[in-house]
Design an enzyme around this catalytic site. Structure first.
Site, PDB file in Angstrom:
ATOM      1  N   GLU A   1       0.831  -1.215   0.000  1.00 13.75           N
ATOM      2  CA  GLU A   1       0.000   0.000   0.000  1.00 13.75           C
ATOM      3  C   GLU A   1       0.865   1.265   0.000  1.00 13.75           C
ATOM      4  O   GLU A   1       0.562   2.227  -0.693  1.00 13.75           O
ATOM      5  CB  GLU A   1      -0.948  -0.001   1.207  1.00 13.75           C
ATOM      6  CG  GLU A   1      -1.992  -1.121   1.174  1.00 13.75           C
ATOM      7  CD  GLU A   1      -2.866  -1.068  -0.073  1.00 13.75           C
ATOM      8  OE1 GLU A   1      -3.131   0.029  -0.593  1.00 13.75           O
ATOM      9  OE2 GLU A   1      -3.280  -2.137  -0.543  1.00 13.75           O
TER      10      GLU A   1
ATOM     11  N   HIS B   1       1.982   2.064  -3.456  1.00 13.01           N
ATOM     12  CA  HIS B   1       1.043   2.849  -4.282  1.00 13.01           C
ATOM     13  C   HIS B   1       1.251   4.349  -4.046  1.00 13.01           C
ATOM     14  O   HIS B   1       1.211   5.148  -4.977  1.00 13.01           O
ATOM     15  CB  HIS B   1      -0.409   2.513  -3.906  1.00 13.01           C
ATOM     16  CG  HIS B   1      -0.945   1.249  -4.533  1.00 13.01           C
ATOM     17  ND1 HIS B   1      -0.960   1.030  -5.890  1.00 13.01           N
ATOM     18  CD2 HIS B   1      -1.531   0.159  -3.974  1.00 13.01           C
ATOM     19  CE1 HIS B   1      -1.518  -0.159  -6.137  1.00 13.01           C
ATOM     20  NE2 HIS B   1      -1.866  -0.710  -4.989  1.00 13.01           N
TER      21      HIS B   1
HETATM   22 ZN   LIG Z   1      -2.739  -2.464  -4.620  1.00 14.21          ZN
END
Ligand SMILES: [Zn+2]
Length: 264
Positions: A121, A124
């Protein structure tokens, strides 16, 4: 019209908006970082108001213990919140915000598996996928009019547009689901697995985690996270192929005395 839009797009790319992601991929980033961070911040504030926050010291200590060494790899100060939600999910938002659902904490067997998801995460965010997706949507949905619709309202939660929200990847809460692309997923995977290894977490557990997720999704209830993060063969194979590099980072981290020891 399309042609003209395309030319405008290319022109803006040439002039200002072309960037390179952490893995060396070129990307089109049209939004100012400060605006995207502000949107992430606002979305996180909204989530904290609408979703119950888990206050148990056991879960919060576990998640912070994992998030700290990970975020130390990338710098900056990060806010981490555990949400009372049984779905297998976690997310990170521009503006350095991380949310982890209790359902995911219950699923993982160890610190390394949760580090794999949080690392992904953060990947990202580091690679500015929200900005890129927002820029792409802007191009598709009608050029600068969308941008101008998003920017002025970034500070006002009630009027954040769906296009802005979905670009952040928290759209499920707002009724629109827009998964990251395969390219973004694979890039977040490679950033994440290197990051966890450099922080001293065992990268082999990333593969185990995705296998676990895949198994969980074959049951009756498809976890929310799976709808945006398919744990398919490709993801698992790609991750396995990256393991030798990640394992060398892991060894270096261990030699440097990085031994996170987080217990549920
Ligand atoms: Zn993802």
């Amino acid at each position: 019209m399309r042609h003209k839009l395309f030319l405008t797009f290319i022109a803006s790319c040439l002039l200002t908006a072309c960037a390179t992601s952490p893995t060396g991929r070129s990307q089109l980033l049209m939004m100012p970082d400060a605006e995207v961070n502000q949107m992430g911040l606002q979305a996180f504030t909204d989530l904290k108001k609408t979703k119950p926050v888990n206050k148990s010291s056991r879960y919060n200590r576990f998640v912070s213990c994992i998030a700290e060494p990970l975020t130390r790899q990338v710098g900056g100060s990060w806010e981490v919140v555990v949400f009372e939600d049984e779905t297998l999910n976690a997310f990170a938002l521009p503006g350095n915000k991380i949310g982890v659902h209790t359902g995911l904490i219950k699923l993982v067997d160890n610190q390394d598996q949760l580090a794999a998801v949080i690392g992904h995460e953060i990947g990202h965010v580091l690679a500015k996928h929200s900005n890129e997706r927002l820029s792409q949507e802007t191009a598709v949905n009608g050029g600068l009019s969308v941008l101008s619709a998003v920017i002025p309202v970034a500070g006002a939660s009630s009027v954040l547009t769906q296009v802005g929200m979905s670009a952040l990847g928290v759209a499920a809460e707002y009724g629109v689901l827009l998964p990251f692309s395969r390219t973004h997923e694979s890039e977040a995977d490679s950033i994440g697995v290197d990051m966890m290894a450099k922080a001293g977490f065992d990268p082999k557990q990333s593969v185990v985690l995705w296998q676990k997720m895949s198994k969980a999704s074959s049951g009756q209830k498809v976890p929310e996270f799976m709808s945006t993060h398919p744990a398919d063969e490709t993801r698992i194979t790609d991750l396995s192929n990256r393991l030798s590099t990640a394992l060398s980072f892991y060894k270096q981290a261990q030699a440097a005395g990085k031994h996170p020891n987080c217990k549920k």
